[in-house]
Design a protein around this motif. Sequence first.
Motif, PDB file in Angstrom:
ATOM      1  N   LYS A  83       0.648  -1.007   0.154  1.00 49.28           N
ATOM      2  CA  LYS A  83      -0.175   0.033  -0.046  1.00 49.28           C
ATOM      3  C   LYS A  83       0.848   1.196   0.048  1.00 49.28           C
ATOM      4  O   LYS A  83       0.500   2.124  -0.584  1.00 49.28           O
ATOM      5  CB  LYS A  83      -0.745   0.170   1.264  1.00 49.28           C
ATOM      6  CG  LYS A  83      -2.054  -0.785   1.122  1.00 49.28           C
ATOM      7  CD  LYS A  83      -3.022  -0.928   2.437  1.00 49.28           C
ATOM      8  CE  LYS A  83      -4.035  -2.005   2.341  1.00 49.28           C
ATOM      9  NZ  LYS A  83      -4.776  -1.929   3.667  1.00 49.28           N
ATOM     10  N   ASP A  84       1.718   1.291   0.994  1.00 52.02           N
ATOM     11  CA  ASP A  84       2.902   2.472   0.716  1.00 52.02           C
ATOM     12  C   ASP A  84       3.600   2.509  -0.443  1.00 52.02           C
ATOM     13  O   ASP A  84       3.861   3.672  -0.708  1.00 52.02           O
ATOM     14  CB  ASP A  84       3.883   2.221   1.947  1.00 52.02           C
ATOM     15  CG  ASP A  84       3.397   2.198   3.344  1.00 52.02           C
ATOM     16  OD1 ASP A  84       2.054   2.597   3.442  1.00 52.02           O
ATOM     17  OD2 ASP A  84       3.933   1.933   4.375  1.00 52.02           O
ATOM     18  N   ILE A  85       4.011   1.539  -1.075  1.00 47.94           N
ATOM     19  CA  ILE A  85       4.445   1.583  -2.516  1.00 47.94           C
ATOM     20  C   ILE A  85       3.618   2.192  -3.397  1.00 47.94           C
ATOM     21  O   ILE A  85       3.771   3.091  -4.210  1.00 47.94           O
ATOM     22  CB  ILE A  85       4.993   0.328  -2.880  1.00 47.94           C
ATOM     23  CG1 ILE A  85       6.062  -0.090  -2.244  1.00 47.94           C
ATOM     24  CG2 ILE A  85       5.509   0.248  -4.287  1.00 47.94           C
ATOM     25  CD1 ILE A  85       6.728  -1.683  -2.130  1.00 47.94           C
ATOM     26  N   LYS A  86       2.114   1.588  -3.527  1.00 50.84           N
ATOM     27  CA  LYS A  86       1.239   2.300  -4.492  1.00 50.84           C
ATOM     28  C   LYS A  86       1.242   3.733  -4.329  1.00 50.84           C
ATOM     29  O   LYS A  86       1.025   4.507  -5.086  1.00 50.84           O
ATOM     30  CB  LYS A  86       0.216   1.291  -4.123  1.00 50.84           C
ATOM     31  CG  LYS A  86      -0.999   1.872  -5.023  1.00 50.84           C
ATOM     32  CD  LYS A  86      -0.988   1.335  -6.445  1.00 50.84           C
ATOM     33  CE  LYS A  86      -2.149   1.723  -7.232  1.00 50.84           C
ATOM     34  NZ  LYS A  86      -2.002   2.220  -8.545  1.00 50.84           N
ATOM     35  N   LYS A  87       0.848   4.016  -2.795  1.00 51.01           N
ATOM     36  CA  LYS A  87       0.595   5.315  -2.425  1.00 51.01           C
ATOM     37  C   LYS A  87       1.819   6.334  -3.043  1.00 51.01           C
ATOM     38  O   LYS A  87       1.657   7.463  -3.671  1.00 51.01           O
ATOM     39  CB  LYS A  87       0.564   5.576  -1.199  1.00 51.01           C
ATOM     40  CG  LYS A  87       0.224   7.017  -0.368  1.00 51.01           C
ATOM     41  CD  LYS A  87      -0.039   6.864   0.972  1.00 51.01           C
ATOM     42  CE  LYS A  87      -0.478   8.093   1.532  1.00 51.01           C
ATOM     43  NZ  LYS A  87      -0.740   8.142   3.101  1.00 51.01           N
ATOM     44  N   GLU A  89       3.650   5.740  -5.524  1.00 52.53           N
ATOM     45  CA  GLU A  89       3.522   5.919  -6.957  1.00 52.53           C
ATOM     46  C   GLU A  89       2.388   6.793  -7.356  1.00 52.53           C
ATOM     47  O   GLU A  89       2.662   7.625  -8.419  1.00 52.53           O
ATOM     48  CB  GLU A  89       3.273   4.653  -7.838  1.00 52.53           C
ATOM     49  CG  GLU A  89       3.346   4.612  -9.229  1.00 52.53           C
ATOM     50  CD  GLU A  89       2.762   3.185  -9.737  1.00 52.53           C
ATOM     51  OE1 GLU A  89       3.183   3.264 -10.959  1.00 52.53           O
ATOM     52  OE2 GLU A  89       1.965   2.712  -9.170  1.00 52.53           O
ATOM     53  N   ASP A  90       1.401   6.749  -6.716  1.00 55.12           N
ATOM     54  CA  ASP A  90       0.214   7.480  -6.948  1.00 55.12           C
ATOM     55  C   ASP A  90       0.605   9.099  -6.719  1.00 55.12           C
ATOM     56  O   ASP A  90       0.098   9.902  -7.376  1.00 55.12           O
ATOM     57  CB  ASP A  90      -0.853   7.018  -6.042  1.00 55.12           C
ATOM     58  CG  ASP A  90      -1.449   5.941  -6.706  1.00 55.12           C
ATOM     59  OD1 ASP A  90      -1.131   5.452  -7.727  1.00 55.12           O
ATOM     60  OD2 ASP A  90      -2.359   5.115  -5.720  1.00 55.12           O
ATOM     61  N   ASN A  91       1.289   9.351  -5.649  1.00 54.60           N
ATOM     62  CA  ASN A  91       1.638  10.681  -5.453  1.00 54.60           C
ATOM     63  C   ASN A  91       2.962  11.134  -6.059  1.00 54.60           C
ATOM     64  O   ASN A  91       3.439  12.177  -5.889  1.00 54.60           O
ATOM     65  CB  ASN A  91       2.163  10.753  -3.869  1.00 54.60           C
ATOM     66  CG  ASN A  91       1.039  10.657  -3.246  1.00 54.60           C
ATOM     67  OD1 ASN A  91      -0.160  10.684  -3.240  1.00 54.60           O
ATOM     68  ND2 ASN A  91       1.252   9.980  -1.905  1.00 54.60           N
ATOM     69  N   LYS A  92       3.403  10.381  -7.086  1.00 51.28           N
ATOM     70  CA  LYS A  92       4.343  10.738  -8.379  1.00 51.28           C
ATOM     71  C   LYS A  92       5.810  10.677  -7.430  1.00 51.28           C
ATOM     72  O   LYS A  92       6.667  11.576  -7.876  1.00 51.28           O
ATOM     73  CB  LYS A  92       4.272  11.728  -8.945  1.00 51.28           C
ATOM     74  CG  LYS A  92       2.647  11.946  -9.742  1.00 51.28           C
ATOM     75  CD  LYS A  92       2.918  11.049 -10.709  1.00 51.28           C
ATOM     76  CE  LYS A  92       1.622  11.130 -11.759  1.00 51.28           C
ATOM     77  NZ  LYS A  92       1.235  10.100 -12.337  1.00 51.28           N
ATOM     78  N   GLU A  93       6.053  10.148  -6.205  1.00 51.57           N
ATOM     79  CA  GLU A  93       7.316  10.189  -5.717  1.00 51.57           C
ATOM     80  C   GLU A  93       8.150   9.293  -6.013  1.00 51.57           C
ATOM     81  O   GLU A  93       9.359   9.300  -5.857  1.00 51.57           O
ATOM     82  CB  GLU A  93       6.871   9.883  -4.201  1.00 51.57           C
ATOM     83  CG  GLU A  93       6.242  10.934  -3.363  1.00 51.57           C
ATOM     84  CD  GLU A  93       5.692  10.493  -1.956  1.00 51.57           C
ATOM     85  OE1 GLU A  93       6.127   9.345  -1.627  1.00 51.57           O
ATOM     86  OE2 GLU A  93       4.773  11.021  -1.338  1.00 51.57           O
ATOM     87  N   ILE A  94       7.676   8.078  -6.684  1.00 46.72           N
ATOM     88  CA  ILE A  94       8.605   7.260  -7.378  1.00 46.72           C
ATOM     89  C   ILE A  94       7.900   6.636  -8.848  1.00 46.72           C
ATOM     90  O   ILE A  94       6.677   6.925  -9.044  1.00 46.72           O
ATOM     91  CB  ILE A  94       8.672   5.863  -6.551  1.00 46.72           C
ATOM     92  CG1 ILE A  94       7.386   5.324  -6.468  1.00 46.72           C
ATOM     93  CG2 ILE A  94       9.237   6.169  -5.351  1.00 46.72           C
ATOM     94  CD1 ILE A  94       7.342   3.786  -5.688  1.00 46.72           C
ATOM     95  N   SER A  95       8.595   6.250  -9.729  1.00 47.48           N
ATOM     96  CA  SER A  95       8.180   5.783 -11.012  1.00 47.48           C
ATOM     97  C   SER A  95       7.773   4.473 -10.933  1.00 47.48           C
ATOM     98  O   SER A  95       7.870   3.709 -10.011  1.00 47.48           O
ATOM     99  CB  SER A  95       9.466   6.025 -12.083  1.00 47.48           C
ATOM    100  OG  SER A  95      10.336   4.970 -11.993  1.00 47.48           O
TER     101      SER A  95
END
Length: 132
Positions: A83-87, A89-95
Amino acid sequence: ATVSNLDAQTLTIKPWDKNAIHPIAKAITEAWLWLNPQTMADSVMIKMPALTEERIKEVAKIAKNLAEEAKISIRNARQESLKDIKKAEDNKEISEDIKKQHENDLQKLIDDANKKVEEHFKHKEADIMKIK
């Protein structure tokens, strides 16, 4: 309290507060440990019964249930991390590539943790089954 063993099958509990003797004995009796504590003037004495084959199997089953609970905890931690990883990505913090890399690294950690739990359980089960 001080806990000591008188011999291989007898434990003694000497509480610092003598008023705690009866509550300690009652708690041990109500804990469903198949133990029968005896209260003395200043201590509680517990004779450990010899393990029957049936009881040994029950203890092994308890160990298996604890191992399953550990695996469930690991899965829950994985879900939280995903969930943290998905979040992120959704927040454009990671590609998306970094997300996939984190997911793969996480899965390797999860697999290693599950493997360790299983190894520990197998070792403990073997130890339990040796008791006779």
